[in-house]
Design a protein around this motif. Structure first.
Motif, PDB file in Angstrom:
ATOM      1  N   SER A   1       0.817  -1.219   0.000  1.00  0.00           N
ATOM      2  CA  SER A   1       0.000   0.000   0.000  1.00  0.00           C
ATOM      3  C   SER A   1       0.852   1.271   0.000  1.00  0.00           C
ATOM      4  O   SER A   1       0.384   2.349  -0.358  1.00  0.00           O
ATOM      5  CB  SER A   1      -0.947   0.010   1.202  1.00  0.00           C
TER       6      SER A   1
ATOM      7  N   PHE B   1      -0.937   3.458  -2.570  1.00  0.00           N
ATOM      8  CA  PHE B   1      -1.629   4.628  -2.012  1.00  0.00           C
ATOM      9  C   PHE B   1      -0.622   5.510  -1.259  1.00  0.00           C
ATOM     10  O   PHE B   1      -0.649   5.587  -0.018  1.00  0.00           O
ATOM     11  CB  PHE B   1      -2.756   4.189  -1.064  1.00  0.00           C
TER      12      PHE B   1
ATOM     13  N   PHE C   1      -1.708   8.129   1.488  1.00  0.00           N
ATOM     14  CA  PHE C   1      -2.172   7.736   2.821  1.00  0.00           C
ATOM     15  C   PHE C   1      -1.020   7.836   3.828  1.00  0.00           C
ATOM     16  O   PHE C   1       0.119   7.493   3.514  1.00  0.00           O
ATOM     17  CB  PHE C   1      -2.710   6.301   2.826  1.00  0.00           C
ATOM     18  N   ARG C   2      -1.326   8.283   5.025  1.00  0.00           N
ATOM     19  CA  ARG C   2      -0.339   8.284   6.088  1.00  0.00           C
ATOM     20  C   ARG C   2      -0.086   6.835   6.540  1.00  0.00           C
ATOM     21  O   ARG C   2      -0.963   5.965   6.414  1.00  0.00           O
ATOM     22  CB  ARG C   2      -0.819   9.129   7.260  1.00  0.00           C
TER      23      ARG C   2
ATOM     24  N   LEU D   1      -2.681   5.207   8.803  1.00  0.00           N
ATOM     25  CA  LEU D   1      -3.902   4.782   8.121  1.00  0.00           C
ATOM     26  C   LEU D   1      -3.648   3.508   7.315  1.00  0.00           C
ATOM     27  O   LEU D   1      -4.485   2.603   7.288  1.00  0.00           O
ATOM     28  CB  LEU D   1      -4.417   5.903   7.202  1.00  0.00           C
ATOM     29  N   ARG D   2      -2.492   3.460   6.651  1.00  0.00           N
ATOM     30  CA  ARG D   2      -2.174   2.267   5.857  1.00  0.00           C
ATOM     31  C   ARG D   2      -2.053   1.032   6.758  1.00  0.00           C
ATOM     32  O   ARG D   2      -2.500  -0.064   6.411  1.00  0.00           O
ATOM     33  CB  ARG D   2      -0.886   2.474   5.072  1.00  0.00           C
TER      34      ARG D   2
ATOM     35  N   ASN E   1      -5.561   0.018   7.873  1.00  0.00           N
ATOM     36  CA  ASN E   1      -6.239  -0.666   6.768  1.00  0.00           C
ATOM     37  C   ASN E   1      -5.739  -2.100   6.615  1.00  0.00           C
ATOM     38  O   ASN E   1      -6.532  -3.033   6.407  1.00  0.00           O
ATOM     39  CB  ASN E   1      -6.044   0.101   5.473  1.00  0.00           C
TER      40      ASN E   1
ATOM     41  N   TYR F   1     -10.260   1.390   1.215  1.00  0.00           N
ATOM     42  CA  TYR F   1      -9.394   2.327   0.502  1.00  0.00           C
ATOM     43  C   TYR F   1     -10.162   3.542  -0.039  1.00  0.00           C
ATOM     44  O   TYR F   1      -9.567   4.577  -0.342  1.00  0.00           O
ATOM     45  CB  TYR F   1      -8.682   1.622  -0.654  1.00  0.00           C
TER      46      TYR F   1
END
Length: 357
Positions: free
Chosen positions: A31, A35, A38-39, A42-43, A46, A107
């Motif tokens: 990720s 992504f 994204f911080r 957060l990753r 997730n 996501y």
């Protein structure tokens, strides 16, 4: 709970914990590139949630396949067909979770093939990705379970072999005690007929020997010191009966508490008396030399015998002794010399040998 079941649960629980950590790490790493906006917190969040979701597909798949493979008693072809059906259902569930839950709800994006073109629920590439993810997990869990079962089977076989050896050794020892008692009682009977003054002393010696045979010999091992003491008691009884017998006994023991299997050494002494001294006329001798140094026992018995070209009585009892040595001390060395006027036995036991019982 049975130990086997408890062990299985522990191994499988450890597997799923380690597998979960691995999958979270891989998804978190992936990720980072998929992504980048994204911080990392957060990753990571997730990754933790989505892998828990995937476990709702992977765990039922793993144990459904294990059940079909191990427990279900049906035709092999039907097993293969059922496994394929289960796997197809799992791939579809994996795709559903990925396409309809992970991307839009975790996501917050639409699933794409190359970052631009939207991906459908099923197509070749995404289905292959789901297949590889699931087959990797199935391979791991089957590998773990097969290895566990092989180790369990190996332990059971080892236990059965050990029990069989113990039973055989017990049976072999049982063959010794009645034989020894019969011979000694014959000696006492002969002395009693002659009204020999030494008869009470011999009975006392027999009492000590029988106590050893009943209690000490029942143990898996005893000290060399006790075993030698039993041999000396046996010799004392025999010397009273055999007036013209010369016995030379030499011992050099650096570790008296060294453990040894009981009733091994004395059998050679019994053979020396029964098939040497008892069958010889005139002056007879027995020479016993026992040395223990640095965990290596060297045991030598030499006895006189009459020349009997066709005789084979000296071989009686050796089969029993050899079998015990093979079971308890497989690395031993036994040399038997049957000469015209004497019989020589040389035994070497290395107590440092890891294969000894």
């Amino acid at each position: 709970m049975k130990p086997n079941i408890q062990s299985k649960l522990s191994i499988h629980l450890l597997f799923w914990i380690l597998y979960y950590i691995l999958e979270v790490y891989l998804d978190f790493y992936w990720s980072r590139y998929q992504f980048p906006e994204f911080r990392w917190q957060l990753r990571l969040q997730n990754s933790l949630f989505l892998e828990l979701g995937y476990f709702m597909v992977k765990i039922p798949l793993a144990y459904s396949l294990l059940y079909v493979y191990e427990k279900l008693n049906i035709n092999k072809l039907l097993k293969y067909i059922l496994c394929i059906i289960i796997f197809i259902i799992a791939v579809l569930a994996h795709r559903f979770f990925t396409h309809y839950i992970i991307y839009p709800h975790i996501y917050g994006v639409i699933e794409t093939l190359d970052g631009k073109q939207p991906s459908g629920f099923i197509n070749g590439l995404v289905a292959f990705n789901s297949f590889m993810d699931l087959i990797f997990m199935v391979g791991l869990i089957f590998g773990i379970e097969i290895t566990r079962q092989k180790n369990l089977l190996k332990d059971q076989i080892s236990k059965l072999k050990s029990e069989k050896l113990d039973q055989e050794l017990t049976m072999l020892k049982a063959q010794i005690n009645p034989h020894f008692l019969f011979n000694t009682l014959n000696n006492i009977y002969g002395m009693a007929l002659k009204k020999a003054d030494e008869t009470p002393d011999v009975i006392l010696q027999l009492s000590k020997i029988m106590r050893y045979n009943i209690y000490e010999a029942a143990e898996k091992s005893i000290s060399v010191e006790k075993d030698i003491e039993n041999i000396k008691d046996f010799i004392q009884i025999q010397k009273i009966r055999h007036r013209h017998l010369t016995v030379n006994f030499h011992e050099n023991i650096d570790h008296p508490t060294q453990e040894i299997s009981p009733l091994i050494l004395i059998q050679f002494v019994e053979n020396a008396f029964k098939h040497g001294v008892s069958e010889s006329l005139g002056n007879t001798f027995i020479s016993i030399d026992i040395k223990l140094k640095n965990g290596i026992l060297e045991y030598c018995i030499e006895n006189s015998k009459e020349e009997r070209p066709n005789g084979n009585s000296t071989k009686i009892g050796l089969k029993n002794i050899r079998r015990q040595l093979e079971l308890i001390y497989p690395g031993h060395m036994l040399i038997v010399e049957d000469k015209s006027d004497r019989y020589i036995v040389k035994l070497t036991i290395d107590f440092n040998d890891p294969f000894s019982i």
